[in-house]
Design an enzyme around this catalytic site. Structure first.
Site, mmCIF file in Angstrom:
data_model
loop_
_atom_site.group_PDB
_atom_site.id
_atom_site.type_symbol
_atom_site.label_atom_id
_atom_site.label_comp_id
_atom_site.label_asym_id
_atom_site.label_seq_id
_atom_site.Cartn_x
_atom_site.Cartn_y
_atom_site.Cartn_z
ATOM 1 N N ASP A 120 -7.431 -6.893 -5.033
ATOM 2 C CA ASP A 120 -6.805 -7.628 -3.917
ATOM 3 C C ASP A 120 -7.822 -8.622 -3.342
ATOM 4 O O ASP A 120 -8.360 -8.422 -2.251
ATOM 5 C CB ASP A 120 -6.340 -6.640 -2.842
ATOM 6 C CG ASP A 120 -5.555 -7.309 -1.731
ATOM 7 O OD1 ASP A 120 -5.128 -8.465 -1.915
ATOM 8 O OD2 ASP A 120 -5.370 -6.678 -0.672
ATOM 9 N N ARG B 45 0.842 -1.207 0.000
ATOM 10 C CA ARG B 45 0.000 0.000 0.000
ATOM 11 C C ARG B 45 0.875 1.255 0.000
ATOM 12 O O ARG B 45 0.552 2.255 -0.656
ATOM 13 C CB ARG B 45 -0.938 -0.021 1.211
ATOM 14 C CG ARG B 45 -2.040 -1.074 1.118
ATOM 15 C CD ARG B 45 -3.081 -0.907 2.186
ATOM 16 N NE ARG B 45 -2.698 -1.438 3.469
ATOM 17 C CZ ARG B 45 -2.996 -2.662 3.912
ATOM 18 N NH1 ARG B 45 -3.651 -3.504 3.130
ATOM 19 N NH2 ARG B 45 -2.625 -3.053 5.119
ATOM 20 N N CYS C 129 -2.974 -13.905 -3.021
ATOM 21 C CA CYS C 129 -2.462 -14.486 -1.778
ATOM 22 C C CYS C 129 -2.548 -16.004 -1.813
ATOM 23 O O CYS C 129 -2.450 -16.668 -0.780
ATOM 24 C CB CYS C 129 -3.208 -13.927 -0.570
ATOM 25 S SG CYS C 129 -4.982 -14.251 -0.585
ATOM 26 N N ASP D 181 -17.147 -3.718 -2.019
ATOM 27 C CA ASP D 181 -17.101 -4.931 -1.213
ATOM 28 C C ASP D 181 -18.522 -5.474 -1.097
ATOM 29 O O ASP D 181 -19.490 -4.711 -1.166
ATOM 30 C CB ASP D 181 -16.518 -4.658 0.176
ATOM 31 C CG ASP D 181 -15.949 -5.908 0.826
ATOM 32 O OD1 ASP D 181 -14.715 -6.074 0.803
ATOM 33 O OD2 ASP D 181 -16.740 -6.729 1.339
ATOM 34 N N PHE E 87 -12.665 -5.467 -3.604
ATOM 35 C CA PHE E 87 -12.473 -6.311 -2.418
ATOM 36 C C PHE E 87 -11.877 -5.446 -1.299
ATOM 37 O O PHE E 87 -10.901 -5.803 -0.650
ATOM 38 C CB PHE E 87 -11.538 -7.488 -2.722
ATOM 39 C CG PHE E 87 -11.932 -8.314 -3.905
ATOM 40 C CD1 PHE E 87 -12.864 -9.336 -3.786
ATOM 41 C CD2 PHE E 87 -11.362 -8.080 -5.150
ATOM 42 C CE1 PHE E 87 -13.216 -10.117 -4.884
ATOM 43 C CE2 PHE E 87 -11.707 -8.842 -6.258
ATOM 44 C CZ PHE E 87 -12.639 -9.860 -6.122
#
Length: 398
Positions: free
Chosen positions: A299, A212, A339, A250, A228
């Protein structure tokens, strides 16, 4: 106290001697040490075929990873004293790198404590225990954390599905002190609030903090879409860094309420708005409405949790990034993360390239990031290096 012995098959210790911490059930000499004779979470002496001592470990006969090494020093069993030592070693790294006490304090295998993750929110700790061996040490863990860190409260966020694979119940409970409904944390010059009780994972994604920060030189005067978004960590930081407008997307109403609150906390309410929707649907809606952005942040949660999900998950990454590209201006920045450990860096980059070509766009990889140093990577355990973030300039085709 007599410690039972877990014997390995002949020539099966090489990987462990090289530094790995996991023993798989097919590596155990079950004639000499039948797995059914062990209790989940029990400590064992790990020995090779020739009866040479290798390490102390804890065992779970019901798991594919049937044992995890906790100490290679024969006079140091897993107990509160060893936990205190490991926590101090982990804390010394974080103290060197972080001016404020907001980070992952313990990252399981990478910090020598398999099955234990601890996130620090100033005076409060969010703890996640994922194995039977660590669950057996719960009281020792709480005692060690209190001794070293002296927190005002410790919350056990033991509500993850991986516990079921270890035969453990899922629960959330305050183990020590008191935990407020909302806790405060800081990233550089931004302040945030989150819920340790209801937040995703342990309450915050500290692993992306450095990424970030890496975004900030790109945002001045730009319109940003944060997909997200959860509690708005990316979006709020972009707004604080000089973005003219940020939209957080979201599917969770509570997450967006947090994002709105965090924008207000930093005096940025006029710059940040929210859209409640799943990200793919939101992108279709925004494209249809003719909306375009200078920067799109992607993300998502892990689309590939198991190796067998690789094909389907790769397609999911391609779809979401292709849709993200469709709302980018001619010279825009796509910041895309994965991830998923099973999504290797080269495969992820290839997937992003395919997404851009399908939209008749060209890409330039300008930066890349990984998890922060509070999530150190164990060189012998590839699974500990999971996060990949790409900063891609997206241009008309050339």
């Amino acid at each position: 106290m007599e410690i039972p012995v877990l014997f390995l098959k002949k020539n099966h210790e090489r990987r462990l001697r090289a530094g790995h911490l996991w023993v798989y059930s097919n590596e155990v000499d079950t004639k000499r040490s039948p797995l059914k004779d062990f209790q989940p979470g029990e400590q064992v002496a790990l020995m090779n075929h020739d009866e040479k001592w290798l390490a102390w470990a804890y065992v779970n006969p019901n798991s594919l990873i049937c044992a995890r090494i906790v100490s290679r020093q024969q006079d140091h069993l897993l107990d509160q004293s060893l936990l205190v030592h490991r926590i101090k070693v982990a804390l010394s790294l974080r103290d060197r790198l972080y001016s404020q006490p907001f980070y992952r304090l313990l990252f399981a295998e990478s910090d020598g404590i398999p099955g234990l993750v601890v996130d620090r929110f100033g005076k409060y700790l969010s703890v996640q225990i994922t194995t039977a061996g660590m669950e057996a040490q719960k009281d020792a863990i709480i005692g060690a954390l209190n001794k070293v860190v002296h927190p005002s409260g410790i919350l056990l966020r033991n509500d993850v599905t991986v516990r079921e694979q270890e035969g453990l119940e899922r629960y959330v409970e305050v183990a020590s002190g008191k935990i407020p409904e909302q806790v405060r944390l800081s990233e550089d010059d931004c302040d945030f609030e989150t819920s340790l009780f209801e937040g995703q994972k342990t309450g915050w994604f500290f692993d992306q903090a450095n990424n970030r920060r890496r975004l900030l030189p790109w945002v001045a005067g730009k319109r940003v879409l944060d997909l997200f978004s959860y509690a708005g960590a990316w979006g709020v930081r972009a707004a604080k860094g000089g973005a003219t407008a940020v939209t957080c997307v979201d599917s969770s109403e509570k997450a967006l309420a947090l994002a709105t609150r965090n924008a207000a906390l930093n005096g940025l309410s006029d710059k940040l708005d929210t859209l409640r929707s799943d990200s793919l649907s939101a992108l279709k809606e925004l494209k249809h409405a003719g909306e375009r952005f200078d920067i799109v942040l992607v993300d998502p949660p892990a689309f590939i949790k198991r190796k067998k999900d690789l094909k389907e998950g790769t397609l999911a990454y391609r779809r979401i990034n292709e849709a993200a590209i469709s709302v980018l201006r001619k010279d825009g920045l796509l910041v895309s993360s994965s991830c998923s450990y099973h999504m290797e860096e080269a495969r992820m980059l290839q997937t992003l390239q395919q997404a851009s070509r399908h939209r008749d766009r060209s890409m330039q990889l300008v930066e890349r990031g990984q998890q922060g140093p509070d999530h150190p990577i164990h060189p012998a355990i590839e699974e500990t290096g999971y996060l990949k973030t790409f900063y891609l300039r997206v241009l008309p085709s050339f």
